[in-house]
Write an enzyme that holds these catalytic residues in place. Structure first.
Site, PDB file in Angstrom:
ATOM      1  NE  ARG A  74      31.171  14.845 -50.679  1.00 47.78           N
ATOM      2  CZ  ARG A  74      31.911  13.752 -50.520  1.00 47.78           C
ATOM      3  NH1 ARG A  74      31.667  12.964 -49.488  1.00 47.78           N
ATOM      4  NH2 ARG A  74      32.873  13.460 -51.359  1.00 47.78           N
ATOM      5  CB  THR A 280      37.921   2.014 -56.844  1.00 49.39           C
ATOM      6  OG1 THR A 280      37.444   3.000 -57.760  1.00 49.39           O
ATOM      7  CG2 THR A 280      37.411   2.339 -55.448  1.00 49.39           C
TER       8      THR A 280
END
Length: 482
Positions: A74, A280
């Site tokens: 990240r 998802t």
């Protein structure tokens, strides 16, 4: 008609509200997912206890899947929470930058090896592909980029490398600690995020076994490397189930490639006798809306046509406004899709010589069920192998897995078309008595009436794993059956 495709729902703040969890289970949830990216160990323990309490109350065995967070590659944080990037501008990712002072020109990152694993021309995708950066130059652990697709970028968003190739280990220190909690909960399945190879899954299994946990391993296919043919089979065979995790996978391989890869993964998992889960954004709009879009209806139905064992809801149930309606909508779509002929025909292992007698019996039972008038199949099972093999054959015939093993009952909650029933069979060699006990159990659940024909598979010795060696056809109310 019983729904064959299983529904997996993620728990979260929305399901913690009084009464919601029970409504979800009554609406048809087969397995719940605990996302270890959020919440404390005690939060997960409390939810697991609640699931088991409600499951017993409503008389439905609901499985529990613990989903490990995995490596989080990240960006760090911006001093003003978010920035707006313009196409063509310069932007840098810098491991040496203070993680709290990112701005419109640069931001810190959490993944130190990034600068060693990209080269000029590498394409980085941030925030699930919403921001696209091309690497221009790498110097002193600073990755200098050009913005290809701009927009708003906020704190802690994920980074993917187009085509894959980042070397982050699948199991982090946090995951290893969470495995201890998962063992304490005694989850039925554990999902491993971002596996690169079979050893990532084998390591997770060893860590679970060391904690005394027999949970099945779910490989979340999220990396481009994982769909290379030889690696795909290696990963599938090292797992008990495969999740088509379309978020990160779609970012790494490109959205246009996802449909074909989804079909390939589901088909290959079934060929190798493993479970397939499709996940998802299946009903993403229902986070805020009470009905799904037509595109979402098609998406769910197509996953059923592909042969997926289970379909998963994420934020729709974890934090959405309409968690119960999302499950109800998914249930309706599956039921209609399962009426179509394409869902009921199969040539699975038709030209294969079986190495095990119990697998041959499982396949024989399904062939007979699909070619005669049968109400259902009853598999007396210790390990769950026989109903697993049966569930690889497309059919409209329900399979009832009767077992006294809670571990086995938890496993079969994800098997397509298999319904777990706790049943303790007395140690007896009197087959007629065993048949009577089976029919009594079916009657108790209003699954059988006089004249119904069932196939029963079982072993001569009860309590022995892998011992299925008999197939029998019975008619309820006739002969020795009650």
């Amino acid at each position: 008609m019983l729904r064959r495709t299983k529904i997996l729902a993620t728990l979260g703040p929305a399901t913690d509200k009084p009464g919601v969890l029970e409504e979800l289970i009554k609406a048809g949830v087969d397995v719940v997912r605990m996302n270890f990216s959020h919440g404390s160990a005690q939060d997960h323990i409390d939810r697991a206890n609640m699931i088991r309490e409600i499951s017993q109350k409503v008389g439905r065995r609901v499985g529990i899947l613990g989903d490990l967070q995995g490596p989080k590659i990240r960006i760090a944080r911006f001093k003003d929470t978010k920035v707006n990037l313009n196409e063509g501008q310069d932007f840098a990712l810098d491991i040496n930058l203070d993680p709290l002072v990112g701005d419109n020109t640069q931001v810190g990152i959490t993944y130190e090896p990034l600068a060693l694993e990209v080269v000029p021309g590498s394409r980085l995708l941030l925030d699930d592909g919403r921001i696209v950066l091309d690497v221009v130059k790498v110097e002193n652990m600073r990755v200098n980029c050009k913005v290809v697709v701009g927009g708003d970028l906020s704190n802690n968003k994920g980074i993917n490398l187009l085509g894959g190739g980042l070397s982050a280990a699948a199991l982090t220190e946090k995951d290893m600690e969470d495995i201890k909690t998962i063992a304490k909960i005694n989850c039925d399945y554990v999902a491993v995020s971002f596996p690169r190879c079979a050893e990532d899954l084998n390591l997770a299994r060893r860590l679970l076994l060391a904690e005394g946990c027999q949970a099945g391993i779910v490989a979340k296919v999220e990396r481009a490397e994982a769909i290379v043919p030889e690696m795909m089979d290696e990963i599938i065979l090292a797992s008990d189930a495969v999740m088509v995790a379309r978020g990160d996978l779609g970012v790494e391989i490109g959205d246009a490639n996802l449909p074909a890869v989804q079909k390939l993964l589901i088909n290959r998992a079934r060929e190798l006798n493993r479970i397939a889960i499709t996940a998802t954004q299946m009903m993403e709009s229902m986070i805020d809306n009470a009905i799904p879009t037509r595109a979402e209806v098609f998406d769910v139905a197509n996953a059923v046509y592909d042969g997926t064992d289970a379909i998963m809801l994420s934020a729709e149930t974890a934090s959405g406004k309409y968690p119960v309606k999302a499950v109800e909508a998914m249930d309706r779509i599956c039921m209609e899709a399962e009426k179509q002929r394409v869902v009921r025909i199969s040539d699975h292992r038709m030209n294969i010589e079986f190495e095990r007698d119990d697998e041959a019996i499982a396949m024989s039972a399904m062939y007979m069920a699909n070619h005669t008038k049968i109400k259902g199949i009853v598999a007396l099972t210790e390990s769950g192998s026989t109903p697993l093999w049966m569930s690889r054959i497309s059919s409209g015939i329900p399979i009832f897995a009767l077992s006294s093993s809670e571990e086995t009952l938890g496993r079969v909650t994800l098997f397509r078309g298999v319904f777990p029933i706790y049943h303790k069979i007395d140690e007896t060699h009197d087959h007629a008595e065993v048949n009577r006990a089976i029919v009594s159990e079916l009657r108790k659940w209003n699954l059988a009436k006089n004249g119904d024909k069932f196939i029963i598979t079982k072993g001569d010795l009860t309590g022995v794993k892998g011992g299925t060696n008999a197939l029998k056809v019975i008619v309820v109310g006739q002969g020795l059956t009650p």
